[in-house]
Design an enzyme around this catalytic site. Structure first.
Site, PDB file in Angstrom:
ATOM      1  N   SER A 118       0.825  -1.211   0.000  1.00  0.00           N
ATOM      2  CA  SER A 118       0.000   0.000   0.000  1.00  0.00           C
ATOM      3  C   SER A 118       0.854   1.252   0.000  1.00  0.00           C
ATOM      4  CB  SER A 118      -0.854   0.051   1.265  1.00  0.00           C
ATOM      5  OG  SER A 118      -1.660  -1.067   1.350  1.00  0.00           O
ATOM      6  N   HIS A 139      -1.553  -3.066  -6.969  1.00  0.00           N
ATOM      7  CA  HIS A 139      -2.234  -2.691  -5.725  1.00  0.00           C
ATOM      8  C   HIS A 139      -3.730  -2.991  -5.851  1.00  0.00           C
ATOM      9  CE1 HIS A 139      -3.179   0.753  -2.655  1.00  0.00           C
ATOM     10  NE2 HIS A 139      -3.162  -0.427  -2.070  1.00  0.00           N
ATOM     11  N   GLU A 151      -4.487  -0.678  -8.962  1.00  0.00           N
ATOM     12  CA  GLU A 151      -3.564   0.432  -9.225  1.00  0.00           C
ATOM     13  C   GLU A 151      -2.230  -0.210  -9.629  1.00  0.00           C
ATOM     14  OE1 GLU A 151      -2.758   2.793  -5.694  1.00  0.00           O
ATOM     15  OE2 GLU A 151      -2.727   4.633  -6.851  1.00  0.00           O
ATOM     16  N   ASN A 189      -3.780   6.205  -2.057  1.00  0.00           N
ATOM     17  CA  ASN A 189      -3.584   6.618  -0.662  1.00  0.00           C
ATOM     18  C   ASN A 189      -3.109   8.056  -0.527  1.00  0.00           C
ATOM     19  OD1 ASN A 189      -4.494   4.405   0.859  1.00  0.00           O
ATOM     20  ND2 ASN A 189      -2.710   3.239   0.205  1.00  0.00           N
TER      21      ASN A 189
HETATM   22  N1  NAD Z   1      -5.830  -4.951   4.076  1.00  0.00           N
HETATM   23  C1  NAD Z   1      -6.055  -4.039   3.136  1.00  0.00           C
HETATM   24  O1  NAD Z   1      -7.121  -3.397   3.074  1.00  0.00           O
HETATM   25  C2  NAD Z   1      -5.015  -3.789   2.064  1.00  0.00           C
HETATM   26  C3  NAD Z   1      -5.393  -3.129   0.897  1.00  0.00           C
HETATM   27  C4  NAD Z   1      -4.463  -2.956  -0.122  1.00  0.00           C
HETATM   28  C5  NAD Z   1      -3.162  -3.428   0.048  1.00  0.00           C
HETATM   29  N2  NAD Z   1      -2.794  -4.046   1.215  1.00  0.00           N
HETATM   30  C6  NAD Z   1      -1.419  -4.561   1.329  1.00  0.00           C
HETATM   31  O2  NAD Z   1      -1.446  -5.964   1.157  1.00  0.00           O
HETATM   32  C7  NAD Z   1      -0.396  -6.577   1.896  1.00  0.00           C
HETATM   33  C8  NAD Z   1      -0.971  -7.648   2.808  1.00  0.00           C
HETATM   34  O3  NAD Z   1      -1.893  -7.042   3.692  1.00  0.00           O
HETATM   35  P1  NAD Z   1      -2.997  -7.906   4.463  1.00  0.00           P
HETATM   36  O4  NAD Z   1      -3.970  -6.925   5.008  1.00  0.00           O
HETATM   37  O5  NAD Z   1      -3.451  -9.034   3.596  1.00  0.00           O
HETATM   38  O6  NAD Z   1      -2.107  -8.502   5.672  1.00  0.00           O
HETATM   39  P2  NAD Z   1      -2.437  -9.745   6.614  1.00  0.00           P
HETATM   40  O7  NAD Z   1      -1.761  -9.462   7.894  1.00  0.00           O
HETATM   41  O8  NAD Z   1      -3.898 -10.069   6.604  1.00  0.00           O
HETATM   42  O9  NAD Z   1      -1.695 -10.974   5.890  1.00  0.00           O
HETATM   43  C9  NAD Z   1      -0.304 -11.043   5.742  1.00  0.00           C
HETATM   44  C10 NAD Z   1       0.105 -12.511   5.590  1.00  0.00           C
HETATM   45  O10 NAD Z   1       1.497 -12.545   5.228  1.00  0.00           O
HETATM   46  C11 NAD Z   1       2.052 -13.689   5.834  1.00  0.00           C
HETATM   47  N3  NAD Z   1       3.504 -13.576   5.827  1.00  0.00           N
HETATM   48  C12 NAD Z   1       4.302 -12.845   6.659  1.00  0.00           C
HETATM   49  N4  NAD Z   1       5.603 -13.042   6.328  1.00  0.00           N
HETATM   50  C13 NAD Z   1       5.622 -13.893   5.258  1.00  0.00           C
HETATM   51  C14 NAD Z   1       6.659 -14.484   4.484  1.00  0.00           C
HETATM   52  N5  NAD Z   1       7.940 -14.235   4.718  1.00  0.00           N
HETATM   53  N6  NAD Z   1       6.301 -15.320   3.478  1.00  0.00           N
HETATM   54  C15 NAD Z   1       5.006 -15.603   3.232  1.00  0.00           C
HETATM   55  N7  NAD Z   1       3.986 -15.073   3.949  1.00  0.00           N
HETATM   56  C16 NAD Z   1       4.291 -14.236   4.944  1.00  0.00           C
HETATM   57  C17 NAD Z   1       1.413 -13.708   7.231  1.00  0.00           C
HETATM   58  O11 NAD Z   1       1.527 -14.997   7.823  1.00  0.00           O
HETATM   59  C18 NAD Z   1      -0.031 -13.331   6.893  1.00  0.00           C
HETATM   60  O12 NAD Z   1      -0.828 -14.479   6.651  1.00  0.00           O
HETATM   61  C19 NAD Z   1       0.330  -5.442   2.613  1.00  0.00           C
HETATM   62  O13 NAD Z   1       1.440  -5.057   1.842  1.00  0.00           O
HETATM   63  C20 NAD Z   1      -0.727  -4.338   2.650  1.00  0.00           C
HETATM   64  O14 NAD Z   1      -0.160  -3.052   2.693  1.00  0.00           O
HETATM   65  C21 NAD Z   1      -3.695  -4.249   2.223  1.00  0.00           C
END
Ligand code: NAD
Length: 296
Positions: A118, A139, A151, A189
């Site tokens: 993000s 994104h 995005e 963002n």
């Molecule tokens: N949640 C949102 O609304 C949103 C929206 C757009 C983008 N994002 C981006 O998406 C990404 C993930 O966010 P999320 O909300 O899904 O997080 P989340 O915490 O729900 O999930 C993250 C996952 O990554 C896993 N993980 C951690 N280290 C790892 C590794 N070395 N190898 C493999 N897996 C690993 C964790 O075990 C977890 O299951 C982030 O970069 C975030 O900025 C999130």
């Protein structure tokens, strides 16, 4: 392109795996945690069931989608034959840089490495690999199966060819890709977070209450939900972290997070995920209940 690896099976990773698998791609879903993989697959199955119940897809489509997904806890095994990797692991710079070094070693030479970050610079992530021209931002928005936008963020070295492949791949998922350049906050963002911050400043200054601010933006600007409710959904800690990235990246005080936001995060009031933010969550009702701190 046929073989996609998704790194991280959390909120975003399972949604991304879902849309690729439903569009006929073979998906390797990789997470360090076996429990996260199980939970991710269960979420995908639940979301597919909802689509079957609404008659948007058939039960056979659901089975085909699930059959397209294989899970791995070993990253090297999970990306061994990938043509595209979509990284959606936890938002942490050091972690992402470590993952991209590993991906660069383990994924085939021609594989495109994308990230769903993000707020972290695509150019910075690309710089730790030996293939910066093949690194790009994809994104996706939450919830991924529902939201149309992707995005697409071009890093400093991303080639036109890689950009075009990713634009076309996004369209094949029935999404609408929009090309943007790699500057802090990208577009989504950079515009959304100052609006949320301004809503919090408006509350903090006492110009209006939680419901009033959200109602003005919902009914006056035709936003589907108010900025304070949206902040609760995104997570106040995530909003704060992205504002810091904007503040550091542009060196402009206009991005300084409202002290109320900082206080709420420090107090562990993070929105939906902690049960309380601007609203109080977890009542099993669809009505929005303003958190005690903001009741008049
Ligand atoms: N949640 C949102 O609304 C949103 C929206 C757009 C983008 N994002 C981006 O998406 C990404 C993930 O966010 P999320 O909300 O899904 O997080 P989340 O915490 O729900 O999930 C993250 C996952 O990554 C896993 N993980 C951690 N280290 C790892 C590794 N070395 N190898 C493999 N897996 C690993 C964790 O075990 C977890 O299951 C982030 O970069 C975030 O900025 C999130």
């Amino acid at each position: 392109m046929q073989n996609i690896s998704v790194i991280g099976a959390g909120t975003m990773g399972n949604g991304i795996a879902h849309v690729f698998a439903q569009s006929g791609y073979k998906v390797s879903l990789v997470d360090i945690s076996e429990a996260a993989l199980e939970k991710g697959l269960a979420t995908i199955a639940k979301n597919l069931d909802r689509m079957v119940n609404k008659e948007k897809i058939t039960a056979a489509d659901k089975d085909k989608t699930l059959a397209n997904i294989t899970t791995y806890t070993d990253m090297a095994a999970g990306v061994g034959n990938a043509e595209l990797v979509v990284e959606a692991a936890t938002e942490n710079v050091d972690l992402k840089l470590k993952i991209f070094k590993q991906l660069d070693e383990a994924a085939p030479e021609g594989c495109i490495l994308s990230t769903n970050t993000s707020s972290i610079s695509i150019t910075k992530i690309a710089a730790v690999t030996n293939r910066p021209e093949k690194v790009i931002g994809m994104h996706f928005m939450n919830p991924v199966p529902v939201m149309k936008l992707v995005e697409i963020i071009r890093g400093y070295s991303t080639t036109d060819e890689v950009l075009n492949v990713i634009m076309e791949t996004s369209k094949s998922l029935n999404k609408v890709p929009v090309e943007v350049n790699d500057y802090p906050g990208f577009v989504a963002n950079k515009i959304l977070m100052p609006m949320i911050n301004e809503a919090i400043i408006t509350l903090h200054e006492g110009t209006a209450g939680v419901e009033e601010i959200d109602t003005v933006m919902k009914l006056g600007m035709a936003h589907p939900m108010g900025p304070l409710q949206l902040a609760d959904f995104i997570g106040l800690d995530v909003c704060l972290a992205i504002l810091r990235v904007l503040q550091d990246g542009y060196g402009d005080p206009k991005y300084a997070p409202c002290p109320l936001l900082v206080n709420m995060v420090t107090a562990g009031k993070l929105g939906v995920k902690s049960g309380e933010g601007f609203y109080s969550w977890g009542h099993g009702t669809k009505d929005l209940i303003v958190a005690d701190n903001f009741k008049k």
